[in-house]
Design a protein around this motif. Structure first.
Motif, PDB file in Angstrom:
ATOM      1  N   UNK A 159     -15.582  46.384 -19.424  1.00  0.00           N
ATOM      2  CA  UNK A 159     -14.405  45.960 -20.678  1.00  0.00           C
ATOM      3  C   UNK A 159     -14.422  43.949 -20.085  1.00  0.00           C
ATOM      4  N   UNK A 160     -14.366  44.137 -18.941  1.00  0.00           N
ATOM      5  CA  UNK A 160     -14.620  42.578 -19.317  1.00  0.00           C
ATOM      6  C   UNK A 160     -15.354  41.899 -19.455  1.00  0.00           C
ATOM      7  N   UNK A 161     -16.265  42.710 -17.974  1.00  0.00           N
ATOM      8  CA  UNK A 161     -18.055  41.915 -17.868  1.00  0.00           C
ATOM      9  C   UNK A 161     -18.583  42.000 -19.809  1.00  0.00           C
ATOM     10  N   UNK A 162     -17.887  42.639 -20.411  1.00  0.00           N
ATOM     11  CA  UNK A 162     -18.864  42.909 -21.611  1.00  0.00           C
ATOM     12  C   UNK A 162     -18.138  42.026 -22.693  1.00  0.00           C
ATOM     13  N   UNK A 163     -17.023  41.316 -22.380  1.00  0.00           N
ATOM     14  CA  UNK A 163     -16.464  40.148 -22.870  1.00  0.00           C
ATOM     15  C   UNK A 163     -17.586  38.716 -22.993  1.00  0.00           C
ATOM     16  N   UNK A 164     -18.945  38.311 -22.459  1.00  0.00           N
ATOM     17  CA  UNK A 164     -19.389  38.077 -22.158  1.00  0.00           C
ATOM     18  C   UNK A 164     -20.563  37.603 -23.218  1.00  0.00           C
ATOM     19  N   UNK A 165     -20.620  39.295 -23.534  1.00  0.00           N
ATOM     20  CA  UNK A 165     -22.137  39.992 -24.972  1.00  0.00           C
ATOM     21  C   UNK A 165     -21.148  39.584 -26.282  1.00  0.00           C
ATOM     22  N   UNK A 166     -22.464  39.016 -26.650  1.00  0.00           N
ATOM     23  CA  UNK A 166     -22.127  38.596 -28.747  1.00  0.00           C
ATOM     24  C   UNK A 166     -22.780  39.726 -29.207  1.00  0.00           C
ATOM     25  N   UNK A 167     -22.359  40.257 -30.432  1.00  0.00           N
ATOM     26  CA  UNK A 167     -23.747  41.050 -30.155  1.00  0.00           C
ATOM     27  C   UNK A 167     -23.538  41.466 -32.245  1.00  0.00           C
ATOM     28  N   UNK A 168     -22.354  40.485 -32.466  1.00  0.00           N
ATOM     29  CA  UNK A 168     -22.355  40.364 -34.397  1.00  0.00           C
ATOM     30  C   UNK A 168     -21.384  39.150 -34.782  1.00  0.00           C
ATOM     31  N   UNK A 169     -21.938  38.865 -35.707  1.00  0.00           N
ATOM     32  CA  UNK A 169     -20.967  37.457 -36.233  1.00  0.00           C
ATOM     33  C   UNK A 169     -19.900  37.223 -36.497  1.00  0.00           C
ATOM     34  N   UNK A 170     -19.029  38.824 -36.557  1.00  0.00           N
ATOM     35  CA  UNK A 170     -17.862  38.478 -37.054  1.00  0.00           C
ATOM     36  C   UNK A 170     -16.889  38.477 -35.720  1.00  0.00           C
ATOM     37  N   UNK A 171     -17.533  38.714 -34.559  1.00  0.00           N
ATOM     38  CA  UNK A 171     -16.683  38.432 -33.099  1.00  0.00           C
ATOM     39  C   UNK A 171     -17.253  37.750 -32.633  1.00  0.00           C
ATOM     40  N   UNK A 172     -16.415  36.404 -31.367  1.00  0.00           N
ATOM     41  CA  UNK A 172     -17.095  35.635 -30.779  1.00  0.00           C
ATOM     42  C   UNK A 172     -16.572  35.650 -29.533  1.00  0.00           C
ATOM     43  N   UNK A 173     -17.466  35.533 -29.070  1.00  0.00           N
ATOM     44  CA  UNK A 173     -16.844  35.922 -26.825  1.00  0.00           C
ATOM     45  C   UNK A 173     -15.651  34.657 -26.503  1.00  0.00           C
ATOM     46  N   UNK A 174     -14.920  34.662 -26.010  1.00  0.00           N
ATOM     47  CA  UNK A 174     -13.822  34.177 -25.638  1.00  0.00           C
ATOM     48  C   UNK A 174     -14.012  33.468 -24.515  1.00  0.00           C
ATOM     49  N   UNK A 175     -15.352  33.879 -23.505  1.00  0.00           N
ATOM     50  CA  UNK A 175     -15.717  33.173 -22.035  1.00  0.00           C
ATOM     51  C   UNK A 175     -16.226  31.756 -22.462  1.00  0.00           C
ATOM     52  N   UNK A 176     -15.083  31.161 -22.048  1.00  0.00           N
ATOM     53  CA  UNK A 176     -16.407  29.208 -22.296  1.00  0.00           C
ATOM     54  C   UNK A 176     -17.290  29.351 -21.828  1.00  0.00           C
ATOM     55  N   UNK A 177     -18.536  28.570 -22.492  1.00  0.00           N
ATOM     56  CA  UNK A 177     -19.729  28.095 -22.228  1.00  0.00           C
ATOM     57  C   UNK A 177     -19.268  27.478 -20.156  1.00  0.00           C
ATOM     58  N   UNK A 178     -20.323  27.923 -19.131  1.00  0.00           N
ATOM     59  CA  UNK A 178     -20.388  27.503 -18.007  1.00  0.00           C
ATOM     60  C   UNK A 178     -19.257  28.432 -17.485  1.00  0.00           C
TER      61      UNK A 178
END
Length: 399
Positions: free
Chosen positions: A297-316
């Protein structure tokens, strides 16, 4: 009058040619004669004395003028040299002072900015220590993306006592009382509540008895959004939702074509950011995708698979995961300074991970952060597990 200059030799020569005068009177006769004629009166004596002394101030003044004429140019030259040195010193000191002042001002502004950001609570999740004297009320609101956004209101227990006469009403009690009062448009959402039909409960189930042709049966997205809204509205209080028609039979959605089964309300989602049309941001599950383990679940937060929901994992902010008992250990691969990022973005990353782990009933320990404390969090130990997402002010939505 002749303008010929006289000197001492000429005067002596002239005086030597003057005839000698002999006076045969005694000194006493001369003195008496002078006294009788008033030669020694006080006024005349003073005049004589003044005449004798008049040359002294003149001489002193002349000497002073000469001395002044000699010393002043030298003094002025020295003064100018001193002034030039002083001005140069002042310029250097002034430049140094300005540079120092600018550095101090910049540091002060940075400190004030940090203090200001710490003073403003950026957290939107609800934690156990916030529940003292309050009761949780949750709703799943209809988002612009035809999905549900979970929101939470903390209602003061004084209001609860006034409305129910008891401190611990059930989830259905709360919904039937406050759903119709909740001002969804005040925070940019379409009016969706209360549900049509009847909301009741039995044990660990919320029961929704639906009329024929309810609005939730329109289109393919209708049932999915409705079920997501039920999970967000009642998942804190109940395990399941049962959908019935007016005869008491399981409700049949026209798009599905078969009787509804009990809907599991507690699911293991991860959290992403959703932005409404008005710019407001919320942490919410990504179209209700579920996971079997907290690591997935947490590792899946890095991936964006649509335009509706954005990942909250900040760059870097790459990280590794491990699990120890009921604690998820998130270790950033490179030391992460949260102050280098937009503070709201940093908070959404931290709380998105916390909310995801909470769906697995687990806490999170963050490692390799520059900050040991930030926004009320103590990163030297596991952080508290949030109980709900997206707190909305009671005064904003409930009248």
């Amino acid at each position: 009058m002749s303008h010929e200059k006289w000197d001492d030799d000429k005067i002596e020569q002239l005086l030597s040619n003057v005839p000698k005068i002999h006076d045969h009177r005694s000194k006493d006769d001369v003195l008496q004669r002078l006294e009788d004629e008033g030669v020694f009166d006080d006024e005349e004596t003073n005049i004589i004395k003044k005449k004798k002394l008049n040359w002294i101030p003149f001489t002193i003044s002349a000497a002073a003028i000469i001395l002044f004429a000699v010393l002043v140019p030298s003094f002025m030259k020295e003064l100018n040299q001193t002034s030039e040195v002083s001005e140069e010193s002042l310029k250097i000191e002034s430049t140094e002072d300005i540079s120092k002042s600018e550095e101090e001002a910049s540091e002060l502004m940075d400190n004030r900015a940090m203090m200001t950001m710490d003073a403003v609570n950026l957290s939107t999740a609800v934690y156990p220590d916030e529940l003292e004297g309050k009761t949780i009320f949750q709703l799943g609101l209809a988002s612009d993306a035809a999905d549900s956004v979970p929101v939470t209101v903390l209602i003061p227990n004084e209001r609860i006592m006034e409305d129910f006469g008891k401190i611990k009403p059930t989830g259905v009690d709360l919904y039937n009382k406050y759903a119709s009062l909740f001002n969804e448009s005040a925070i940019g959402f379409a009016e969706y509540h209360p549900y049509v039909g009847e909301i009741t409960e039995q044990k660990q189930q919320v029961v929704h008895t639906l009329p024929n042709n309810p609005p939730y049966d329109a289109g393919s997205a209708g049932p999915a959004m409705y079920e997501a809204s039920l999970a967000d509205s009642f998942g804190y209080y109940y395990e399941e939702a049962v959908l019935l028609d007016e005869t008491g039979a399981p409700f049949v959605f026209s798009e599905v074509g078969m009787p509804s089964k009990a809907l599991q309300l507690k699911q293991q989602y991860n959290y992403f950011r959703h932005t409404q049309a008005d710019g407001s941001e919320y942490l919410t599950p990504n179209f209700r995708l579920t996971f079997g383990t907290v690591e997935e679940a947490i590792l899946g937060m890095k991936e964006e698979n649509n335009d509706i929901y954005q990942s909250v994992i900040i760059d870097g902010a790459d990280f590794d995961l491990s699990v120890s008992g009921d604690i998820v250990i998130v270790t950033f691969t490179e030391q992460l300074d949260l102050m280098n990022y937009d503070q709201q973005d940093a908070m959404q990353m931290i709380e998105g991970i916390l909310l995801t782990a909470a769906n697995f009933n687990m806490q999170v320990q963050f490692n390799n952060l520059v900050q040991s404390e930030w926004q009320g969090f103590n990163f030297t130990q596991p952080l508290p597990m949030p109980v709900a997402a997206n707190e909305i002010s009671y005064d904003t939505v409930l009248q």
